[in-house]
Structures are given as structure tokens and as C-alpha cells.
Design a protein around this motif. Sequence first.
Motif, PDB file in Angstrom:
ATOM      1  N   PHE A  48      -5.101   9.717  -4.296  1.00 39.99           N
ATOM      2  CA  PHE A  48      -3.737   9.338  -4.656  1.00 39.99           C
ATOM      3  C   PHE A  48      -2.726  10.240  -3.937  1.00 39.99           C
ATOM      4  O   PHE A  48      -1.736   9.758  -3.374  1.00 39.99           O
ATOM      5  N   ASP A  49      -2.985  11.540  -3.939  1.00 42.64           N
ATOM      6  CA  ASP A  49      -2.123  12.455  -3.179  1.00 42.64           C
ATOM      7  C   ASP A  49      -2.082  12.050  -1.705  1.00 42.64           C
ATOM      8  O   ASP A  49      -1.027  12.083  -1.067  1.00 42.64           O
ATOM      9  N   MET A  50      -3.246  11.679  -1.188  1.00 45.95           N
ATOM     10  CA  MET A  50      -3.319  11.342   0.235  1.00 45.95           C
ATOM     11  C   MET A  50      -2.514  10.093   0.561  1.00 45.95           C
ATOM     12  O   MET A  50      -1.774  10.056   1.540  1.00 45.95           O
ATOM     13  N   ILE A  51      -2.608   9.061  -0.286  1.00 46.02           N
ATOM     14  CA  ILE A  51      -1.869   7.838   0.029  1.00 46.02           C
ATOM     15  C   ILE A  51      -0.365   8.088  -0.115  1.00 46.02           C
ATOM     16  O   ILE A  51       0.438   7.529   0.641  1.00 46.02           O
ATOM     17  N   ASN A  52       0.029   8.984  -1.023  1.00 47.07           N
ATOM     18  CA  ASN A  52       1.451   9.324  -1.126  1.00 47.07           C
ATOM     19  C   ASN A  52       1.940  10.026   0.141  1.00 47.07           C
ATOM     20  O   ASN A  52       3.044   9.758   0.623  1.00 47.07           O
ATOM     21  N   VAL A  53       1.102  10.906   0.686  1.00 45.05           N
ATOM     22  CA  VAL A  53       1.456  11.572   1.942  1.00 45.05           C
ATOM     23  C   VAL A  53       1.567  10.555   3.064  1.00 45.05           C
ATOM     24  O   VAL A  53       2.511  10.577   3.863  1.00 45.05           O
ATOM     25  N   ARG A  54       0.624   9.636   3.109  1.00 43.64           N
ATOM     26  CA  ARG A  54       0.672   8.625   4.171  1.00 43.64           C
ATOM     27  C   ARG A  54       1.923   7.758   4.039  1.00 43.64           C
ATOM     28  O   ARG A  54       2.515   7.345   5.045  1.00 43.64           O
ATOM     29  N   LEU A  55       2.350   7.486   2.793  1.00 44.85           N
ATOM     30  CA  LEU A  55       3.558   6.680   2.596  1.00 44.85           C
ATOM     31  C   LEU A  55       4.824   7.432   3.001  1.00 44.85           C
ATOM     32  O   LEU A  55       5.835   6.822   3.349  1.00 44.85           O
ATOM     33  N   ILE A  56       4.793   8.737   2.939  1.00 44.84           N
ATOM     34  CA  ILE A  56       5.932   9.508   3.445  1.00 44.84           C
ATOM     35  C   ILE A  56       5.937   9.467   4.970  1.00 44.84           C
ATOM     36  O   ILE A  56       6.976   9.331   5.599  1.00 44.84           O
ATOM     37  N   PHE A  57       4.769   9.535   5.541  1.00 42.17           N
ATOM     38  CA  PHE A  57       4.643   9.829   6.954  1.00 42.17           C
ATOM     39  C   PHE A  57       4.541   8.602   7.869  1.00 42.17           C
ATOM     40  O   PHE A  57       5.240   8.499   8.879  1.00 42.17           O
ATOM     41  N   PHE A  74     -12.909   5.190  -0.867  1.00 42.58           N
ATOM     42  CA  PHE A  74     -14.040   4.584  -1.575  1.00 42.58           C
ATOM     43  C   PHE A  74     -13.577   3.187  -1.928  1.00 42.58           C
ATOM     44  O   PHE A  74     -13.813   2.668  -2.995  1.00 42.58           O
ATOM     45  N   VAL A  75     -12.851   2.627  -0.993  1.00 47.76           N
ATOM     46  CA  VAL A  75     -12.128   1.395  -1.288  1.00 47.76           C
ATOM     47  C   VAL A  75     -12.620   0.203  -0.455  1.00 47.76           C
ATOM     48  O   VAL A  75     -13.753  -0.224  -0.606  1.00 47.76           O
ATOM     49  N   THR A  76     -11.784  -0.292   0.406  1.00 47.15           N
ATOM     50  CA  THR A  76     -12.069  -1.494   1.196  1.00 47.15           C
ATOM     51  C   THR A  76     -12.647  -2.628   0.359  1.00 47.15           C
ATOM     52  O   THR A  76     -13.741  -3.111   0.590  1.00 47.15           O
ATOM     53  N   ASN A  94      -0.194  -1.466  -0.812  1.00 46.57           N
ATOM     54  CA  ASN A  94      -1.321  -2.225  -1.382  1.00 46.57           C
ATOM     55  C   ASN A  94      -2.499  -1.297  -1.682  1.00 46.57           C
ATOM     56  O   ASN A  94      -3.144  -1.411  -2.720  1.00 46.57           O
ATOM     57  N   LEU A  95      -2.746  -0.409  -0.747  1.00 48.34           N
ATOM     58  CA  LEU A  95      -3.827   0.564  -0.942  1.00 48.34           C
ATOM     59  C   LEU A  95      -3.489   1.479  -2.131  1.00 48.34           C
ATOM     60  O   LEU A  95      -4.349   1.799  -2.962  1.00 48.34           O
ATOM     61  N   ARG A  96      -2.201   1.870  -2.211  1.00 40.73           N
ATOM     62  CA  ARG A  96      -1.768   2.747  -3.298  1.00 40.73           C
ATOM     63  C   ARG A  96      -1.970   2.085  -4.663  1.00 40.73           C
ATOM     64  O   ARG A  96      -2.462   2.700  -5.603  1.00 40.73           O
TER      65      ARG A  96
END
Lengths: 224, 224
Positions: free
Chosen positions: A92-101, A174-176, A213-215
Motif C-alpha cells: 500500500f505504501d508502495m502504490i501511494n509512492v507510485r501515485l505521487i511519482f 501478489f496481485v495481477t 485500480n491497483l490501489r
Amino acid sequence: MNTPLSELAQQNIIKLITTNKLDPGDKLPTEYELADRLNVGRSTIREAVKALASRNILKIKQGAGTFVSSERGMIKDPLGLSLINDDVNLAFDMINVRLIFEPEMAALAATNATEDDCAVIGEACTVVEKLIENSNEYSREDSAFHEAIARASGNKIIDRIVKVIHSSVQKNIFVTEDSLKHDTLIYHRQIFQAIKDNDIVGARCGMIMHLNNLRNFILKKRKP
Amino acid sequence: MNTPLSELAQQNIIKLITTNKLDPGDKLPTEYELADRLNVGRSTIREAVKALASRNILKIKQGAGTFVSSERGMIKDPLGLSLINDDVNLAFDMINVRLIFEPEMAALAATNATEDDCAVIGEACTVVEKLIENSNEYSREDSAFHEAIARASGNKIIDRIVKVIHSSVQKNIFVTEDSLKHDTLIYHRQIFQAIKDNDIVGARCGMIMHLNNLRNFILKKRKP
């Protein structure tokens, strides 16, 4: 473990690589020549070369010599995330970072991408599509798509940071799920098209939709 | 250089650290005990421990044993920027990355900072102010201020990435002009106050203003 002399030798070897514009795969002078040129002992050179190899700046090939590494000085798990034992929250932290970046990265790519960049992004887009259509695993190729956009942004730090982020995403994905695959097909294409058309807002929004969507998916997995 | 056996032993040692919740400074079992527990030879353990030490996950102290490193698995120059020979442009790329990243980080800190976090940020703010007032160098303490905000964001990846960014900023900062010092005094204080007041917009805008002043300075240094 590193002596100050070895530290200095490391810096001088890096300087030798940059001033001579050596590329990944280029061969370094021998240990003997390096010792002579940098005016230090061979044991110092050996220590410095080993340290630079552990930083993926050099690659030692037994019997063949020492070369500039194709890893460009980037190591596995540079953020030390393997030490954090908290997978859903970390994702969750990672997808938030990706959404910033990544939306800003896509916007920059829409301004700066060359024709060559667009060809690479388009190819990466097609590769992911084929894998999804054949129900194959595609997380590495998905990273390649995002990394191609990072390179097209024209910002060298973004290029590096996105590589760092994605080398960490691998272990946290651990998605897709099937629903995500469908969204990936749509939004990768939209992002690619927007970058090709210099459509900054379209590229940014495409990336936001894609990552959101991933988030949402990760959000559902978290304990309430 | 890493054998698959040593790779596996590295992963198992990391698992041992995380499942036993070992902290930086905690001592690892002896080589002999590790070999016994992980069911591999001592030479494999030795190779794995050396590799983890080069990744700053472990620290080997001659005669005292092997400990969890306080570097938390983060190495010097993890982005491999020392291989890029382009200082003004690199500084410009870096400030653009910080402008994408740090305003959102400050906004998150304004939501999530605990009282303890605020105390640390306030202290870091005061330290920088005193250094500036006494005309001392303050780039390391400036990084500490930004890293304290990263920690207060509550996002573990942001915490790590900002450390990565700032370990790279050090070598690219050829700045700290008098005009920038004045701005730093004003905006650090404003950012700190906004975080303390849970003022999300104020924290974000304070960070944008602060970094944009630095950006304008770098912009002037670039070749027209």
C-alpha cells in the motif's frame, strides 16, 4: 572494511570510467596498469575493485578481466525493503509512492519522448498485451513498460528511481487479478497513445487511473 | 560471485532478522550456529554474511561478531549517480524530482505526524537555524530536516526513498547561497508549523516554495 586508501581508489576508478566515457561492457585496464596509473599498491586496487563489484559498478569475469557493469551501479533491493516484514501495508505504501511519482513522470514523457522512446514504449506495451492475452505472467514486462516511460521523461534521476521502485515492486506484487489485467490492457495503451501525441494531461490521467485500480485492489486486501 | 547456495543463505539470514525482529545493533548467532540452523556449510555462511555486509544489512566487527547494520540495508549512492558526469543538469533533474515528491510527503506528514515526530522535526529545524545564524555549513542537517518529515509521513517507502534522494543531494549541492539561506529559515519554519497544525495545504505549499527557490537558483546556473 574499506580503508580510506581503497575509498579513494574507488573514487578514482569511477572518475576514470566517467572521464573516459566507458560504457557498460567496456574493459578496464589491468590491475597492474591501474595501480601504476593511480599510484597505489595492487592490494589497494584489488580491494577497491571488489568493493565496486559489490556495488554493481564493475563486473569481474574470472580469467577475462574487469568490466564496467551493465547494472550501472544499482544493486538488488537498494531500499533495504527485504528488512521490512509487512507485506500488505508495504504494498500500500508502495502504490501511494507510485501515485505521487509516476503520473508526473508520464506527463514529462509526453513532453520529452523522442521517436525512438515512443517505439520502445509501444513495443513494451505490445509485449504485455500478448502475455495477458495468452494468460502468461507479465510483471517483469509490466515493469519494462513503466521503466521505458521513465527513460522517455528525459530526467536521469527519474530513470534511476523508477528502476529502484520497480525492482521493489516485484516482490510486493501478489496481485495481477483478471480485473486488473483488463484495466492494464486499456490504460497502458491510453498512456502510450497520449505520450506519442504529446498529450500531457492524457498521459498523467491515464497513469493515475491505471495505478488507482491497483490501489483499490490492495486497499481491499488490507485488514479493516 | 554469489552462488545460488549463498543467495539462499542470504535470504534465510534476512528472514531470521525479520522474524526474530532483530534491531540495528543486535548480534547475530555465530557462524557455526548459523550453519547448523540453516543446514549449510560454514563457507556458504561466510560468503552470505560478506555479501550482506556489502549491502549494509549486516556489519562485521572483527573479534566481536556480526551485527544487524544501522544502515538498514541502504548503501552509499544507491542510484549509481557517481557514474553520471553532468553536474548542473543532474542537480536540475534532482530538484525536479524533489518537487514531484517532497510536497506530497509534507502533506502526508501534516496528516500523520505524531507528537514525537513533530518534536524531531522542530529540533531539526532549530539546528539548521542555528547553523545558518552562525554562518556554518548545514547541508547534512538540512537533509536531516527533510528526512524527519519523510519519517513523519508514515509511509515506509517514502522514508527510504527520501534517504536515497538526500544521500545523492549531498554531492550535487554546490549551492547554499546567502539568499537561499534566508529562504530556508522562512520556509523550514513554515513547513514545520503547518505539519504541527495538521495544515495539509500549508505544508505542501511551504515545501513547493522552499524547493522552487532552490530550483530557480540552479536554473540560473545552467547554460542558456
